[in-house]
Design a protein around this motif. Structure first.
Motif, short mmCIF file in Angstrom:
data_model
loop_
_atom_site.label_atom_id
_atom_site.label_comp_id
_atom_site.label_asym_id
_atom_site.label_seq_id
_atom_site.Cartn_x
_atom_site.Cartn_y
_atom_site.Cartn_z
N GLU A 104 0.89 -1.05 -0.07
CA GLU A 104 -0.11 0.11 -0.03
C GLU A 104 0.78 1.08 0.15
OE1 GLU A 104 -2.88 2.14 2.94
OE2 GLU A 104 -2.98 0.13 2.93
N GLY A 105 1.75 1.17 0.82
CA GLY A 105 2.81 2.35 0.75
C GLY A 105 3.58 2.77 -0.45
N VAL A 106 3.96 1.79 -1.29
CA VAL A 106 4.64 1.87 -2.28
C VAL A 106 3.73 2.29 -3.37
CG1 VAL A 106 5.73 0.55 -4.22
CG2 VAL A 106 6.50 -0.07 -1.78
N ARG A 107 2.64 1.92 -3.63
CA ARG A 107 1.47 2.29 -4.57
C ARG A 107 1.14 3.55 -4.29
NH1 ARG A 107 -1.20 -3.85 -4.46
NH2 ARG A 107 0.49 -4.96 -6.00
N ARG A 108 0.77 3.88 -3.11
CA ARG A 108 0.50 5.48 -2.75
C ARG A 108 1.49 6.46 -3.18
NH1 ARG A 108 0.94 5.26 2.29
NH2 ARG A 108 -1.05 4.30 2.85
N SER A 109 2.94 5.98 -3.05
CA SER A 109 4.02 6.91 -3.57
C SER A 109 3.94 6.78 -5.33
CB SER A 109 5.27 6.25 -2.94
OG SER A 109 5.45 6.31 -1.60
N ALA A 110 3.62 5.76 -6.00
CA ALA A 110 3.66 5.80 -7.13
C ALA A 110 2.37 6.73 -7.77
CB ALA A 110 3.64 4.39 -7.65
N ARG A 111 1.39 6.60 -7.11
CA ARG A 111 0.09 7.35 -7.54
C ARG A 111 0.37 8.73 -7.43
NH1 ARG A 111 -3.02 3.10 -5.05
NH2 ARG A 111 -3.14 4.25 -2.98
N ALA A 112 0.99 9.07 -6.10
CA ALA A 112 1.01 10.54 -5.88
C ALA A 112 2.34 11.10 -6.82
CB ALA A 112 1.96 10.60 -4.50
N ALA A 113 3.21 10.41 -7.29
CA ALA A 113 4.23 10.76 -8.16
C ALA A 113 3.81 10.90 -9.55
CB ALA A 113 5.51 9.61 -8.20
N TYR A 114 3.07 9.92 -9.85
CA TYR A 114 1.94 9.80 -11.20
C TYR A 114 1.35 11.09 -11.49
CZ TYR A 114 0.14 7.89 -15.55
OH TYR A 114 -0.22 7.95 -16.75
N ALA A 115 0.39 11.55 -10.37
CA ALA A 115 -0.39 12.76 -10.43
C ALA A 115 0.55 13.87 -10.67
CB ALA A 115 -0.93 12.81 -9.10
N GLU A 116 1.84 13.99 -10.22
CA GLU A 116 2.71 15.07 -10.21
C GLU A 116 3.24 15.08 -11.64
OE1 GLU A 116 5.67 15.09 -7.32
OE2 GLU A 116 4.19 15.44 -5.92
N CYS A 117 3.46 13.78 -12.35
CA CYS A 117 4.11 13.71 -13.60
C CYS A 117 3.56 12.67 -14.38
CB CYS A 117 5.51 13.49 -13.48
SG CYS A 117 6.45 13.62 -15.21
N PRO A 118 2.44 12.68 -15.01
CA PRO A 118 1.45 11.84 -15.69
C PRO A 118 2.23 11.08 -16.75
CG PRO A 118 0.32 13.80 -16.04
CD PRO A 118 1.62 14.15 -14.98
N SER A 119 3.02 11.71 -17.47
CA SER A 119 3.71 11.06 -18.58
C SER A 119 5.07 11.58 -18.47
CB SER A 119 3.09 11.48 -19.80
OG SER A 119 3.26 12.99 -20.08
N PRO A 120 6.23 10.58 -18.87
CA PRO A 120 7.63 10.69 -18.79
C PRO A 120 7.81 11.84 -19.61
CG PRO A 120 7.00 8.40 -19.30
CD PRO A 120 5.72 9.05 -19.22
N PRO A 121 8.81 12.62 -19.04
CA PRO A 121 9.53 13.81 -20.01
C PRO A 121 9.96 13.34 -21.07
CG PRO A 121 9.85 14.03 -17.67
CD PRO A 121 9.24 12.75 -17.85
N PRO A 122 10.08 14.08 -22.48
CA PRO A 122 10.86 13.46 -23.47
C PRO A 122 12.27 13.29 -23.10
CG PRO A 122 9.93 15.65 -23.96
CD PRO A 122 9.59 15.37 -22.61
N LEU A 123 12.86 12.47 -24.05
CA LEU A 123 14.31 12.28 -23.98
C LEU A 123 14.89 13.36 -24.76
CD1 LEU A 123 14.80 8.37 -24.30
CD2 LEU A 123 14.81 9.76 -22.11
#
Length: 297
Positions: free
Chosen positions: A230-249
């Motif tokens: 639950e803790g890892v998935r919460r961190s992933a959701r929070a990070a995804y909300a801040e950056c929903p798609s990877p920046p271009p290379l």
């Protein structure tokens, strides 16, 4: 029931074939309906219990012997749901089916079910003579050996413990069946060293299965107490909300050589692979470069 209608009767044979068909359908359904939908709806991220996530206060990664034991038991990565696909709860609904496996080894679930079904059908076959008995046992050896070799080659689990126990269980069962097949084909007496070795391998396989079952129970209790996933998935959701798609290379830079990205540092690898590039990339979004200088990559 299905393979011995003379003893089971017509009703028993019908029940046997229905149950057998349901077992086959469950294996096919898991592969076709659940496992085929994993990659768009779920992906691996670095486990924040092992690798800290910069910018997220209060997250403390394990160090020292605790980290080594944790990595051996659970691995360094964890499956999380991808918010953009479906309801974003694929792992929460179906994760128990595949969350111990690597992305390239999702075939292990239907393969294991298929092996169990094949062993069950072959074990129900009552041979009528020595030649049929040898044939049946040879087919058993083929099924057990194929699954053992596939596990040994693929090492399909995320954790070293799961790989060790899974391969050991399959290997000892394969050795037991192989030794019994040779002993039966050569008509070796029941008290021979060959048969005793087969029995020892079979007992070892049973003990390992009990150890694995006990470990699964302890893992379930550990998860209930510490909420590891639950803790890892919460961190992933929070990070995804801040950056929903990877920046271009940066232009001209291939993903596999982009070793300075923070997510490659988190995963402890100097290269990217398809299994970790999707959601573990935006966990720690790289800062925009000052100017157009990409010489540091």
């Amino acid at each position: 029931l299905a393979l011995a209608p003379a003893r089971a009767g017509a009703g028993g044979a019908v029940v046997g074939w229905v149950v057998l068909a349901l077992c086959v359908a469950s294996a096919v359904g898991l592969g076709a309906l659940v496992l085929r939908s994993v990659r768009p709806r779920a992906t691996l991220v670095p486990d924040t219990n092992v690798y800290p996530v910069p910018g997220q206060g209060g997250v403390r990664a394990l160090v020292g012997w605790k980290r080594a034991v944790y990595v051996f038991a659970f691995g360094e990565q964890m499956w999380v749901s991808v918010p953009d696909h479906g309801a974003g709860v694929h792992c929460e609904r179906y994760g128990m089916i595949y969350e111990t496996l690597k992305p390239h080894a999702l075939w292990c679930v239907p393969a294991e079910l298929g092996s169990v079904l094949a062993l069950s059908v072959l074990s129900a076959w009552k041979p009528g003579g020595h030649a049929e008995c040898t044939l049946r046992n040879s087919l058993l050896v083929g099924v057990c050996g194929s699954f053992f070799l596939a596990l040994a080659a693929a090492r399909p689990y995320l954790s070293a413990f799961e790989n060790a126990t899974g391969i050991a269980i399959a290997g000892t069962l394969f050795a037991a069946v192989l030794l019994l097949t040779v002993a039966t084909a050569e008509e070796v007496p029941g008290d021979s060293p060959l048969r005793e070795a087969a029995v020892a391998c079979l007992v070892a396989s049973g003990v390992l299965v009990c150890v694995k079952a006990a470990w699964d129970l302890l893992s379930f209790v550990y998860e209930l107490i510490y909420k590891r996933k639950e803790g890892v998935r919460r961190s992933a959701r929070a990070a995804y909300a801040e950056c929903p798609s990877p920046p271009p290379l940066p232009p001209g830079v291939e993903l596999a050589s982009h070793a300075s990205l923070p997510w490659t540092q988190l995963s402890g690898k100097g290269h990217a692979d398809e299994s970790t590039a999707f959601l573990s990339y935006p966990l720690v979004p790289p800062a925009a470069p000052d100017g157009a200088n990409n010489s540091s990559v």
